[in-house]
Structure formats: structure tokens, C-alpha cells
Design an enzyme around this catalytic site. Sequence first.
Site, PDB file in Angstrom:
ATOM      1  N   HIS A 156       0.813  -1.070   0.075  1.00 32.80           N
ATOM      2  CA  HIS A 156      -0.113   0.017   0.046  1.00 32.80           C
ATOM      3  C   HIS A 156       0.904   1.429  -0.144  1.00 32.80           C
ATOM      4  O   HIS A 156       0.397   2.416   0.467  1.00 32.80           O
ATOM      5  CB  HIS A 156      -1.020  -0.007   1.267  1.00 32.80           C
ATOM      6  CG  HIS A 156      -1.671  -0.963   1.335  1.00 32.80           C
ATOM      7  ND1 HIS A 156      -2.961  -1.162   0.626  1.00 32.80           N
ATOM      8  CD2 HIS A 156      -1.527  -2.152   2.053  1.00 32.80           C
ATOM      9  CE1 HIS A 156      -3.412  -2.573   1.102  1.00 32.80           C
ATOM     10  NE2 HIS A 156      -2.560  -3.340   1.975  1.00 32.80           N
ATOM     11  N   SER A 277      15.330  21.233 -16.620  1.00 26.79           N
ATOM     12  CA  SER A 277      14.324  22.118 -16.831  1.00 26.79           C
ATOM     13  C   SER A 277      14.428  23.303 -17.502  1.00 26.79           C
ATOM     14  O   SER A 277      15.736  24.017 -17.475  1.00 26.79           O
ATOM     15  CB  SER A 277      13.727  22.532 -15.440  1.00 26.79           C
ATOM     16  OG  SER A 277      12.802  23.491 -15.497  1.00 26.79           O
ATOM     17  N   LYS A 283      16.815  21.142 -11.424  1.00 24.41           N
ATOM     18  CA  LYS A 283      16.116  19.988 -11.778  1.00 24.41           C
ATOM     19  C   LYS A 283      16.999  19.028 -12.571  1.00 24.41           C
ATOM     20  O   LYS A 283      17.662  19.241 -13.471  1.00 24.41           O
ATOM     21  CB  LYS A 283      14.656  20.492 -12.645  1.00 24.41           C
ATOM     22  CG  LYS A 283      13.770  21.220 -11.916  1.00 24.41           C
ATOM     23  CD  LYS A 283      13.233  20.444 -10.694  1.00 24.41           C
ATOM     24  CE  LYS A 283      12.312  19.265 -11.298  1.00 24.41           C
ATOM     25  NZ  LYS A 283      11.121  19.675 -12.169  1.00 24.41           N
ATOM     26  N   GLU A 290       9.569   8.099 -16.971  1.00 27.10           N
ATOM     27  CA  GLU A 290       8.254   8.587 -16.857  1.00 27.10           C
ATOM     28  C   GLU A 290       7.650   8.538 -18.593  1.00 27.10           C
ATOM     29  O   GLU A 290       6.470   8.018 -18.606  1.00 27.10           O
ATOM     30  CB  GLU A 290       8.166  10.360 -16.996  1.00 27.10           C
ATOM     31  CG  GLU A 290       8.444  10.700 -15.288  1.00 27.10           C
ATOM     32  CD  GLU A 290       8.766  12.155 -15.167  1.00 27.10           C
ATOM     33  OE1 GLU A 290       8.662  12.543 -14.303  1.00 27.10           O
ATOM     34  OE2 GLU A 290       8.855  12.744 -16.186  1.00 27.10           O
TER      35      GLU A 290
END
Length: 459
Positions: A156, A277, A283, A290
Site C-alpha cells: 500500500h 528544466s 532540476k 516517465e
Amino acid sequence: MSKLWGGRFTKETNELVEKFTASISFDQKLALEDIEGSMAHVQMLGECGIIPMNDVELIKQGLKTIENKIINGDVQFSVEDEDIHMNIEKMLLEEIGPVGGKLHTGRSRNDQVATDMHLYLRKQTLELIELVKSVQSSLLVQAKENVETIMPGYTHLQRAQPILFAHHLLAYFWMFERDKERLIDSLKRINWLPLGAGALAGTTFPIDRERTAELLGFETVYPNSLDAVSDRDFILEFLSIASIMMTHISRISEELVIWSSQEYQFVELDDSFCTGSSIMPQKKNPDVPELLRGKTGRVYGNLIGLLTVLKGLPLAYNKDMQEDKEGMLDTVETLNGSLRLLAPMIETMTVHKEKMYSAVAQDYSNATDIADYLVTKGLPFRQAHEIIGKIVLFAIQHKKYLLDLTIEEYKSFSPLFGENIFEVLQPKHVVEARNSYGGTSSEQVKQQIQLAETKIISH
């Protein structure tokens, strides 16, 4: 030049219809398979005495010339010629003259295109099997380096029990092992040859389909001509396998995204698999995992798309079935690219072992071991479970972890506790205690690694 099938028609095809129905924009990827199938077909026609062997050799020479032009990028495919079959046949006629028209004896575009897809998918499946092995090898590399690395195991997405990082990685190894086995098994269905089924009813020529199968390396031929030209099960099976595999790719990609976040810092992906970025210079974005996660949806869509196309089709061939190719081709490309990226990304990532261990040292994931401890003292598990629940609540209320409690505090919950409870609660002891087959102890994980290595070699 009029259509090769235009003898029955009195009007030219509407330009919009021509563009809408043409498949050459995507089925040109089947060009080499189309030529391979034609080579075998014409050889069989000659051996059966259906066309002269002199014509066979001329046709094969012409096909070889076209093949070389395609490989060298010297071919311009035409929408007016609809599909890859008509494009190549027209090139053949231009290359060797009217004798090229004999190539289509005893076959139809219906069994021809089905053969092309069988050939294409067989080649791609064999390549994908090797790419899956490369992903498994990268997982093994990291697993071997992290047999002593302890991390939190989750259910979970909550801390559950400490496990070895190698154990976690090997879970994905076995997922990909099943994917690989599914691909290998699917070759049994891919290796059915439809060529010779004609448009739907076979042919009047005395062809030898078994000989064609032998020339093309197929294990068997379709025993029913209607089934041969209308079957797309082998593509559905591939799309299904691909969807399951992309699920596994997506799951490990999700973990890589989470693990590489500032909140976790369990791993760091190599710079070559990340981007930055345009506005935030600090970043380091995990764009590759992704995107792997995102591309899963298109593979699912290709499976559902073909299922929907086929669900209401009467036998045999229908133009709807032209929609079978783009999804298959796209899935092959997506899966191939995904596996090629996943393997080196896993192998080159940096594992922050200390960060993983510190996470385990500051949670309550060793609670089950206290219950097991009391069970060894003769207490029923359910009673032990209740006691440990109260101990955890007490620790949380007093802002302590289980290793921070005193022996007196433990004894206040049960007189069965002894000083050795603190040894039992050490993360390494918690991990090593799970020595059942398939468990997370270092002994079991090392056995897993040995078994995993045999799986890669055996295939």
C-alpha cells in the site's frame, strides 16, 4: 498506369478514396518480408512445374534487385499503388517485363499480407526475446551488487518489512522471465504459414504449401484456407504479451521515478537518462522512466483497437483488417525502444545504500518480528499481534522507534520479552530470518541469482 486489378472497372479511383484506402505509408515496413515470401512462392511454383524455371530465376533476380534498392533507400513508394504488394509487383514488372506478372500465380494479396506479417512478427519476436534478456542481465548486475543492501519493503506504499534491494530487483527479473517465456511460446502460433490459401478458398494450381513452408522456415501450414487469410490471433497474442510486458516496464519505471525523488533518494539515475528544466536549473527530471510509463497506454490501445476491429468481422478477409498493421508495427517499435532504454538505465543507476538503510532504521517495519518472537515463546499469534499493536502505538505516542524502547517498557506489555529482543529487531536480523524458499535472506537471494543466471543461459 492503370491499377493491376483494374480490368473490371470503368472509372478511375477517386483521389480521396485512393489516399484513404492506401496502406503503403505504413506497410512499406513489410517490404523485405514481402520479397522473402515471394522468393519462396516463386521457387515453389517452379518446382511444381506451374511456371518455367527460367522464369523463376528471372523473377528471383528481379526481386533481389528490388530488395537491394530498398535496403539502400533507392525506392520511392507510391500511394497510387496502394500497398507494399502492388508497389513491389509494379517495380518487378518495370524491372523484368511481363514475366513478372507470373509471380502472383496461385496466391492472393490476402494470403500474401498474412504471410508478410507472420514473417515480420517472427523476426521481431526473436529480437525482443534478446532485448528482454538484456534487461534481465541489467537487473542481475544490480542484484549482485546489492545482496547486502537493505531497504524498506512496501505494501500500500507504506513501510511493511525490511528486504534486500537485490530481492526487490529480482522480482522484476521473474516478471520479465514470464514475458520472455510468453514470447517464446507465441512462436508456435506465429510459425503457421497462410501462403497458398489464396483469397479465401485455396487455388486451382497444384501448389505445394509444405514446400513453401519449408523454404520459409515455418513449422506448419494453416489447414483451413478461410482461417489462414482471416486469422489475426497471432497479432492479438503478441499485442497481449506486449501489453503485459509494458505493465512490468511501467511498474519498475514508476519505482525509479519514486526512488530517485528528493523525498526518497534511494537511487540516482545516470545523467544520460535524465533531462533538465528550461526554467529551474536545479532540476534533474527522470524523463525516460516517465515516458516508458506513459507509452504503456498506447500499447494497451493497440490491443483494444485490434480486438475491436475483429470482433464483428464475418469470414474471410475484409478491408477492416488493414487496421491490423499500424498497431502491430507501433507496438513493436515502442516495445523495442523501451527495452533498449530500460536495460542500460537500470545498469548505470547509482544505489544509495546508506539512505535505504537509514529509512529501515527509522520505521516500524520490524514489528512482525516481535510478534514472531512471542510466538516462539508459546503465545498464539493473534494474541501476539494485539500486544505488538499496542507496543507500536505506545512507541508512536512517545516518539520512539521499536529499537529505542527499554526492556522494562517491553516487559510492561509481556513478561515473555528478554534482552535478546533487541537483536531480533536489528534490520539485518529481520532480513536474514526470512530464510524460507523465495524469501529475502541473503542465502535465498544468492540462490535466486544462481537460478536467474541459468534462466538467461537456457534460453
